[in-house]
Motif scaffolding. Structure first.
Motif, PDB file in Angstrom:
ATOM      1  N   TYR A 366      17.819  19.480   7.533  1.00 28.55           N
ATOM      2  CA  TYR A 366      18.164  18.368   6.644  1.00 28.55           C
ATOM      3  C   TYR A 366      17.410  18.505   5.331  1.00 28.55           C
ATOM      4  N   LEU A 367      17.980  17.999   4.269  1.00 29.25           N
ATOM      5  CA  LEU A 367      17.199  17.748   3.073  1.00 29.25           C
ATOM      6  C   LEU A 367      16.306  16.551   3.365  1.00 29.25           C
ATOM      7  N   LEU A 368      15.053  16.609   2.998  1.00 25.81           N
ATOM      8  CA  LEU A 368      14.147  15.482   3.217  1.00 25.81           C
ATOM      9  C   LEU A 368      14.716  14.208   2.586  1.00 25.81           C
ATOM     10  N   GLU A 369      15.411  14.368   1.494  1.00 25.75           N
ATOM     11  CA  GLU A 369      16.013  13.235   0.794  1.00 25.75           C
ATOM     12  C   GLU A 369      17.002  12.481   1.677  1.00 25.75           C
ATOM     13  N   ASP A 370      17.621  13.202   2.621  1.00 27.48           N
ATOM     14  CA  ASP A 370      18.652  12.593   3.477  1.00 27.48           C
ATOM     15  C   ASP A 370      18.133  12.263   4.878  1.00 27.48           C
ATOM     16  N   TYR A 371      16.901  12.627   5.157  1.00 27.24           N
ATOM     17  CA  TYR A 371      16.352  12.381   6.486  1.00 27.24           C
ATOM     18  C   TYR A 371      16.001  10.901   6.636  1.00 27.24           C
ATOM     19  N   THR A 372      16.090  10.399   7.866  1.00 25.47           N
ATOM     20  CA  THR A 372      15.877   8.963   8.101  1.00 25.47           C
ATOM     21  C   THR A 372      14.780   8.737   9.141  1.00 25.47           C
ATOM     22  N   GLU A 373      14.281   7.521   9.156  1.00 23.81           N
ATOM     23  CA  GLU A 373      13.282   7.149  10.151  1.00 23.81           C
ATOM     24  C   GLU A 373      13.873   7.212  11.555  1.00 23.81           C
ATOM     25  N   GLN A 374      15.134   6.850  11.694  1.00 24.38           N
ATOM     26  CA  GLN A 374      15.795   6.901  13.009  1.00 24.38           C
ATOM     27  C   GLN A 374      15.836   8.326  13.541  1.00 24.38           C
ATOM     28  N   LEU A 375      16.114   9.295  12.668  1.00 26.85           N
ATOM     29  CA  LEU A 375      16.107  10.694  13.086  1.00 26.85           C
ATOM     30  C   LEU A 375      14.697  11.122  13.488  1.00 26.85           C
ATOM     31  N   ALA A 376      13.723  10.707  12.723  1.00 23.50           N
ATOM     32  CA  ALA A 376      12.336  11.064  13.027  1.00 23.50           C
ATOM     33  C   ALA A 376      11.920  10.560  14.412  1.00 23.50           C
ATOM     34  N   LEU A 377      12.350   9.349  14.756  1.00 28.27           N
ATOM     35  CA  LEU A 377      12.008   8.773  16.052  1.00 28.27           C
ATOM     36  C   LEU A 377      12.638   9.521  17.220  1.00 28.27           C
ATOM     37  N   SER A 378      13.737  10.268  16.941  1.00 26.58           N
ATOM     38  CA  SER A 378      14.412  11.009  18.010  1.00 26.58           C
ATOM     39  C   SER A 378      14.007  12.483  18.039  1.00 26.58           C
ATOM     40  N   HIS A 379      13.078  12.868  17.197  1.00 22.12           N
ATOM     41  CA  HIS A 379      12.667  14.269  17.107  1.00 22.12           C
ATOM     42  C   HIS A 379      11.932  14.693  18.374  1.00 22.12           C
ATOM     43  N   ALA A 380      12.184  15.926  18.808  1.00 24.00           N
ATOM     44  CA  ALA A 380      11.563  16.426  20.037  1.00 24.00           C
ATOM     45  C   ALA A 380      10.046  16.489  19.932  1.00 24.00           C
ATOM     46  N   VAL A 381       9.520  16.683  18.733  1.00 22.18           N
ATOM     47  CA  VAL A 381       8.064  16.705  18.561  1.00 22.18           C
ATOM     48  C   VAL A 381       7.461  15.396  19.046  1.00 22.18           C
ATOM     49  N   ARG A 382       8.128  14.298  18.759  1.00 23.40           N
ATOM     50  CA  ARG A 382       7.638  12.983  19.187  1.00 23.40           C
ATOM     51  C   ARG A 382       7.800  12.806  20.696  1.00 23.40           C
ATOM     52  N   THR A 383       8.880  13.314  21.237  1.00 21.03           N
ATOM     53  CA  THR A 383       9.199  13.098  22.647  1.00 21.03           C
ATOM     54  C   THR A 383       8.325  13.926  23.585  1.00 21.03           C
ATOM     55  N   TYR A 384       8.125  15.210  23.264  1.00 14.71           N
ATOM     56  CA  TYR A 384       7.510  16.122  24.218  1.00 14.71           C
ATOM     57  C   TYR A 384       6.066  16.500  23.912  1.00 14.71           C
ATOM     58  N   TYR A 385       5.662  16.340  22.671  1.00 11.36           N
ATOM     59  CA  TYR A 385       4.351  16.869  22.320  1.00 11.36           C
ATOM     60  C   TYR A 385       3.325  15.775  21.995  1.00 11.36           C
ATOM     61  N   ASN A 386       3.650  14.519  22.338  1.00  9.31           N
ATOM     62  CA  ASN A 386       2.731  13.399  22.116  1.00  9.31           C
ATOM     63  C   ASN A 386       2.193  13.397  20.677  1.00  9.31           C
ATOM     64  N   ASN A 387       3.089  13.672  19.772  1.00  8.92           N
ATOM     65  CA  ASN A 387       2.700  13.810  18.380  1.00  8.92           C
ATOM     66  C   ASN A 387       3.475  12.805  17.546  1.00  8.92           C
ATOM     67  N   THR A 388       2.776  11.940  16.852  1.00 12.34           N
ATOM     68  CA  THR A 388       3.435  10.943  16.029  1.00 12.34           C
ATOM     69  C   THR A 388       4.138  11.624  14.870  1.00 12.34           C
ATOM     70  N   ILE A 389       5.418  11.352  14.726  1.00 12.13           N
ATOM     71  CA  ILE A 389       6.171  11.887  13.607  1.00 12.13           C
ATOM     72  C   ILE A 389       6.964  10.736  12.995  1.00 12.13           C
ATOM     73  N   THR A 390       6.757  10.505  11.723  1.00 10.55           N
ATOM     74  CA  THR A 390       7.476   9.451  11.005  1.00 10.55           C
ATOM     75  C   THR A 390       7.945  10.022   9.680  1.00 10.55           C
TER      76      THR A 390
END
Length: 412
Positions: A366-390
């Motif tokens: 994605y272009l960062l310009e088009d990326y959303t908070e909702q997408l960030a919340l569904s990122h695998a980094v957040r789900t599997y690696y106990n890593n906060t991503i916003t």
């Protein structure tokens, strides 16, 4: 003589007023000689020769040529992990087993529209070996078709994973990329001259590409397959770039260097960047740290400045920290004015985000310009690696690292 000319002019005025003109006896020869009038063979009189326009043409400066231009876009590490090629297999359109094109859908127009599009290919694509992920990569050969179809023109193979499948794997990968019609740099047919420079011409601008890697993970000698791998410390960097500068209009260096996870360039990076700049490099494109690093102008040869992007970060990947997620594309115009060496203008960094959701399907850049908070919340980094991503943290990684002069307006 002056009296005769005045007499003739007086007579000319008189005769003009009567509507009659005729030669004046006794004055013709001298007047003709002084006024540069000449007679035709038929006896017709012609007007004096006018040399004014000729003199003006000789003194007018030549018309200035319009500058030649070529737009450039450069992308960072393209690393094909298990989830990436599994996703590509699920998107097969029946033409080939793997279809990687959907991953690049959001950026393909930017790539296709550039006159020259560059990518650092981190993983080999060798048909004699099983498809593998970390730590010894081998990607499907189908990737080479898709990268070419998307619009990339130049691919660098110089990186620490280039010998993951030994010399044969590198040979097959090298051949596959060449067969797609791309300009391959960072891996070369071995030759006695020792001059490993690739030249690429676009819009009448001759561009030289030089590439290096700081090291490789496996040390098998590529000469076993007639190839040469350009190690940074074993190469004559100054001589290479000096030759490239003398033989082209513009020099781009691709270099795999630095420390993984570090947002600041190392002393080795700074040392070699200065050597490259002093010997004529116009642009340095760095990769390997898997995070973005600063972009700056370095004092270069003959008073010019060299553009150095120490690391563009990841383009496609599946690494496990939020700081690995943002990357970027380096955009600039190569401008060549008549009688000069070309230079980089209109430089900007276009931030990107590699999104892989918790399922590892439907992966996208994605272009960062088009990326959303909702997408960030569904990122695998957040789900599997106990890593906060916003989204806020991703933006901060970019704005904390890249100088405002290179950022798009929405981040300034």
């Amino acid at each position: 003589m002056v009296k005769k000319i005045l007499a003739l002019l007086a007579l000319f005025v008189f005769l003009s007023s009567t509507g009659c003109l005729r030669p004046v006896d006794g004055l013709d020869a001298e007047i003709i000689e002084d006024s540069e009038t000449f007679m035709t063979e038929s006896g017709d009189e012609k007007l004096p020769l006018d040399t004014t326009h000729k003199e003006q043409a000789e003194t007018e400066p030549p018309v200035k040529e319009e500058p030649k231009k070529a737009s450039f876009i450069g992308c960072g590490d393209n690393i094909i992990y298990y989830g990436t090629w599994r996703d590509a297999a699920s998107k097969s359109d029946g033409t080939r087993k793997y279809n990687f094109k959907p991953i690049y859908d959001n950026v393909k127009d930017i790539i296709a529209e550039a006159d020259i599009a560059f990518i650092n290919q981190e993983t080999v694509c060798a048909q004699s070996f099983e498809v593998e992920s970390y730590p010894t990569f081998n990607s499907p050969v189908d990737l080479t078709y898709d990268i070419a179809d998307i619009g990339f023109d130049v691919v660098s193979l110089a990186n620490n994973h280039m010998l993951d499948q030994g010399a044969l794997g590198l040979r097959e990968s090298y051949d596959n990329w060449n067969e797609r019609g791309l300009c391959v740099i960072g891996c070369y047919e071995e030759k006695e001259s020792g001059a490993y420079i690739s030249y690429y011409e676009k819009n009448d601008i001759k561009i030289a590409f030089v590439a290096y890697t700081e090291f490789t993970n496996l040390a098998q000698d590529p000469a076993r397959e007639g190839l040469y791998a350009p190690y940074l410390k074993q190469s004559d960097v100054a001589a290479d770039i000096s030759e490239a500068c003398a033989s082209s209009d513009f020099v781009i260096v691709s270099v795999h260097w630095g420390e993984e996870g570090s947002f600041a360039p190392s002393q080795l990076q700074k040392k070699y960047a200065e050597i490259m700049a002093k010997n004529g490099a116009d642009v340095i494109i760095g990769h390997h740290p898997h995070v973005i690093q600063p972009i700056e102008w370095i004092a270069g040869k003959d008073g010019k400045e060299t553009l150095c992007a120490y690391s563009l970060g990841n383009f496609v990947h599946e690494q496990d920290h939020d700081y690995n997620v943002p990357g970027g594309m380096l955009s600039f115009d190569i401008v060549l004015e008549y009688g000069t060496h070309a230079k980089a203008e209109n430089v900007r960094f276009i931030p990107t985000v590699c999104h892989f959701p918790r399922s590892f399907y439907d992966n996208k850049v994605y272009l960062l310009e088009d990326y959303t908070e909702q997408l960030a919340l569904s990122h695998a980094v957040r789900t599997y690696y106990n890593n906060t991503i916003t989204l806020e943290r991703l933006i901060k990684y970019v704005t904390d690292t890249i100088a405002p002069e290179f950022l798009p307006d929405y981040l300034k």
